[in-house]
Design a protein around this motif. Structure first.
Motif, PDB file in Angstrom:
ATOM      1  N   ILE A   2      -1.806  -7.504   0.833  1.00  0.00           N
ATOM      2  CA  ILE A   2      -2.226  -8.730   1.516  1.00  0.00           C
ATOM      3  C   ILE A   2      -1.185  -9.826   1.338  1.00  0.00           C
ATOM      4  O   ILE A   2      -0.772 -10.488   2.302  1.00  0.00           O
ATOM      5  CB  ILE A   2      -3.598  -9.196   0.990  1.00  0.00           C
ATOM      6  CG1 ILE A   2      -4.701  -8.264   1.482  1.00  0.00           C
ATOM      7  CG2 ILE A   2      -3.894 -10.621   1.448  1.00  0.00           C
ATOM      8  CD1 ILE A   2      -4.929  -8.316   2.978  1.00  0.00           C
ATOM      9  N   LEU A   5       1.881  -9.213   3.378  1.00  0.00           N
ATOM     10  CA  LEU A   5       1.673  -9.535   4.794  1.00  0.00           C
ATOM     11  C   LEU A   5       1.721 -11.047   5.018  1.00  0.00           C
ATOM     12  O   LEU A   5       2.287 -11.510   6.020  1.00  0.00           O
ATOM     13  CB  LEU A   5       0.315  -8.996   5.266  1.00  0.00           C
ATOM     14  CG  LEU A   5       0.235  -7.495   5.565  1.00  0.00           C
ATOM     15  CD1 LEU A   5      -1.210  -7.081   5.801  1.00  0.00           C
ATOM     16  CD2 LEU A   5       1.096  -7.141   6.769  1.00  0.00           C
ATOM     17  N   GLN A 162      -3.987  -7.220   8.509  1.00  0.00           N
ATOM     18  CA  GLN A 162      -3.934  -5.818   8.095  1.00  0.00           C
ATOM     19  C   GLN A 162      -4.101  -4.868   9.272  1.00  0.00           C
ATOM     20  O   GLN A 162      -3.315  -3.924   9.448  1.00  0.00           O
ATOM     21  CB  GLN A 162      -5.021  -5.539   7.056  1.00  0.00           C
ATOM     22  CG  GLN A 162      -4.714  -6.058   5.667  1.00  0.00           C
ATOM     23  CD  GLN A 162      -5.788  -5.649   4.685  1.00  0.00           C
ATOM     24  OE1 GLN A 162      -6.935  -6.080   4.795  1.00  0.00           O
ATOM     25  NE2 GLN A 162      -5.428  -4.825   3.716  1.00  0.00           N
ATOM     26  N   TYR A 165      -1.208  -4.891  11.652  1.00  0.00           N
ATOM     27  CA  TYR A 165      -0.065  -4.210  11.037  1.00  0.00           C
ATOM     28  C   TYR A 165      -0.232  -2.691  11.160  1.00  0.00           C
ATOM     29  O   TYR A 165       0.693  -1.978  11.549  1.00  0.00           O
ATOM     30  CB  TYR A 165       0.052  -4.609   9.570  1.00  0.00           C
ATOM     31  CG  TYR A 165       1.061  -3.790   8.786  1.00  0.00           C
ATOM     32  CD1 TYR A 165       2.422  -4.095   8.816  1.00  0.00           C
ATOM     33  CD2 TYR A 165       0.641  -2.710   8.006  1.00  0.00           C
ATOM     34  CE1 TYR A 165       3.341  -3.328   8.102  1.00  0.00           C
ATOM     35  CE2 TYR A 165       1.549  -1.946   7.291  1.00  0.00           C
ATOM     36  CZ  TYR A 165       2.897  -2.266   7.342  1.00  0.00           C
ATOM     37  OH  TYR A 165       3.801  -1.510   6.643  1.00  0.00           O
ATOM     38  N   PHE A 191      -7.926   2.845   5.120  1.00  0.00           N
ATOM     39  CA  PHE A 191      -7.077   1.829   4.500  1.00  0.00           C
ATOM     40  C   PHE A 191      -6.368   2.407   3.279  1.00  0.00           C
ATOM     41  O   PHE A 191      -5.154   2.265   3.110  1.00  0.00           O
ATOM     42  CB  PHE A 191      -7.921   0.612   4.086  1.00  0.00           C
ATOM     43  CG  PHE A 191      -8.039  -0.432   5.147  1.00  0.00           C
ATOM     44  CD1 PHE A 191      -7.131  -1.465   5.217  1.00  0.00           C
ATOM     45  CD2 PHE A 191      -9.055  -0.380   6.086  1.00  0.00           C
ATOM     46  CE1 PHE A 191      -7.232  -2.447   6.203  1.00  0.00           C
ATOM     47  CE2 PHE A 191      -9.167  -1.346   7.074  1.00  0.00           C
ATOM     48  CZ  PHE A 191      -8.258  -2.380   7.127  1.00  0.00           C
ATOM     49  N   TYR A 202       6.476  -1.282   2.315  1.00  0.00           N
ATOM     50  CA  TYR A 202       5.858  -1.646   3.588  1.00  0.00           C
ATOM     51  C   TYR A 202       6.898  -2.061   4.626  1.00  0.00           C
ATOM     52  O   TYR A 202       7.994  -2.504   4.296  1.00  0.00           O
ATOM     53  CB  TYR A 202       4.870  -2.798   3.374  1.00  0.00           C
ATOM     54  CG  TYR A 202       3.850  -2.550   2.294  1.00  0.00           C
ATOM     55  CD1 TYR A 202       3.019  -1.440   2.346  1.00  0.00           C
ATOM     56  CD2 TYR A 202       3.705  -3.439   1.222  1.00  0.00           C
ATOM     57  CE1 TYR A 202       2.065  -1.209   1.358  1.00  0.00           C
ATOM     58  CE2 TYR A 202       2.760  -3.217   0.226  1.00  0.00           C
ATOM     59  CZ  TYR A 202       1.950  -2.097   0.299  1.00  0.00           C
ATOM     60  OH  TYR A 202       1.029  -1.868  -0.680  1.00  0.00           O
TER      61      TYR A 202
END
Length: 376
Positions: A2, A5, A162, A165, A191, A202
């Motif tokens: 999180i 992001l 999320q 993405y 998830f 990521y």
């Protein structure tokens, strides 16, 4: 993930920038793809901190319990304990939208009602006409504009970041299903599996340029269906309007103009003909007409009040622009909208409309109508 992001998100442009240089922009359409909430033509009206005090106090009185605090638990309590709300009445719709906003779509840190939304929640018939998607995106951008990696609580609709993405980047070349709403395709297990695949590295996957924008995927997607449904609803409303106009009584005319007011009935409000078909006898028909008229006139009050408030906001914006240009020309409406006594009267009318709507919601249905026929 999180916080990673949040660090990749640029609030000013709504752009998510990956370490590889790849980037994708979030728009109101993306919010609609994910949650399928309304993306109407009107901006969500915002109540300023020191405005609409009577309306906010009404919320506290109705839904705040003994402490007059409208919290998440208190909203759950009133929505599940009130008989009318359990039946899905307009009060339930208002509370449910508030609950959805402060817990999921535009969450607040204190888990209390966000009174900026009280104006938007006044008229349930306008819910579909507001651009809730833009509101959610703007709220996220505003809250992340001051984001710090050290802050304990990160506000805003982080679930949106999320899901977008996961859908925009193809992990190991896989493309997620794209039927709407996109949120339905990602469970907790999904998830965890995606996070395990990326192993804390990521943003390295390729952008999915095939299934975006989602509305181009299929003519059967929900957005197209929603547009068609809207067109159908507009046609029905037009037919009702012509029907009412045709049946208008003209024997009370002045200067050849009939003294008749016609209404374009919104969805959920029955016409005289529909009530006549539904009623089991004359007494029930008259009772249903009373309930309908209460709902109709409270709806009309709400529309007129909302129109006045929106016009006031527009005048204020125009006045600020003129002040910046040092122009002496101000709207002739400024004197009205700056007069507190005018808004006192608007607040009184608002309270009457709320009371009328509450009365309509509380009117019961009588089982007696099912087996009583006054004509016998």
């Amino acid at each position: 993930m999180i916080r990673w992001l949040c660090g990749c998100f640029v609030p000013s442009s709504r752009m998510s920038v990956m370490p590889t240089g790849k980037k994708f922009q979030l728009t109101a359409n993306d919010v609609h793809y994910v949650f399928q909430i309304p993306i109407g033509p009107l901006p969500v009206p915002i109540s300023n901190a020191h405005a609409d005090s009577e309306l906010k106090n009404t919320w506290k009185d109705l839904y705040g319990g003994a402490k007059h605090e409208v919290t998440v638990p208190q909203l759950v309590e009133v929505m599940t304990s009130n008989e009318g709300m359990r039946m899905g009445n307009d009060e339930f719709k208002k509370c449910f939208v508030m609950y959805s906003m402060i817990t999921l779509l535009a969450p607040t840190s204190n888990r209390k009602a966000d009174f900026k939304l009280v104006l938007a929640l006044e008229n349930v018939h306008l819910f579909q006409d507001y651009n809730w998607c833009q509101y959610v995106l703007d709220d996220l951008a505003e809250k992340l504009s001051s984001y710090s990696a050290n802050q304990k609580y990160v506000p805003g609709c982080l679930l949106l970041l999320q899901i977008c993405y996961f859908h925009r980047l193809r992990s190991r070349g896989n493309v997620l299903p794209s039927t709407l709403p996109l949120i339905q395709h990602l469970s907790d297990k999904d998830f965890r599996s995606r996070l395990a695949d990326e192993d804390k590295v990521y943003g390295m996957a390729d952008l999915d340029k095939v299934t975006y924008p989602v509305t181009k995927i299929s003519n059967n997607n929900s957005k197209v269906l929603a547009i068609e449904a809207k067109k159908t609803e507009e046609k029905i409303d037009e037919m009702k309007f012509l029907e009412n106009k045709k049946s208008a009584v003209e024997d009370n005319s002045v200067n050849d103009f009939p003294r008749v007011v016609t209404f374009n009935l919104p969805a959920g409000i029955e016409s005289n003909e529909e009530i006549h078909m539904l009623a089991k006898n004359d007494v029930e028909e008259k009772y249903m007409l009373i309930k309908r008229d209460l709902k109709l006139f409270s709806h009309q009050f709400e529309q007129h009040i909302q129109s006045v408030r929106l016009q006031s906001e527009a005048v204020q914006i125009d006045s600020k622009l003129l002040e910046k240009e040092r122009s002496p020309v101000l709207s002739q409406l400024d004197a009205i909208f700056n007069d507190s006594s005018f808004w006192d009267q608007i607040d009184k009318i608002t309270n009457h409309a709320i009371a009328m709507k509450k009365l309509e919601d509380e009117l019961p249905s009588f089982a007696l109508f099912s087996y009583t026929n006054p004509h016998l």
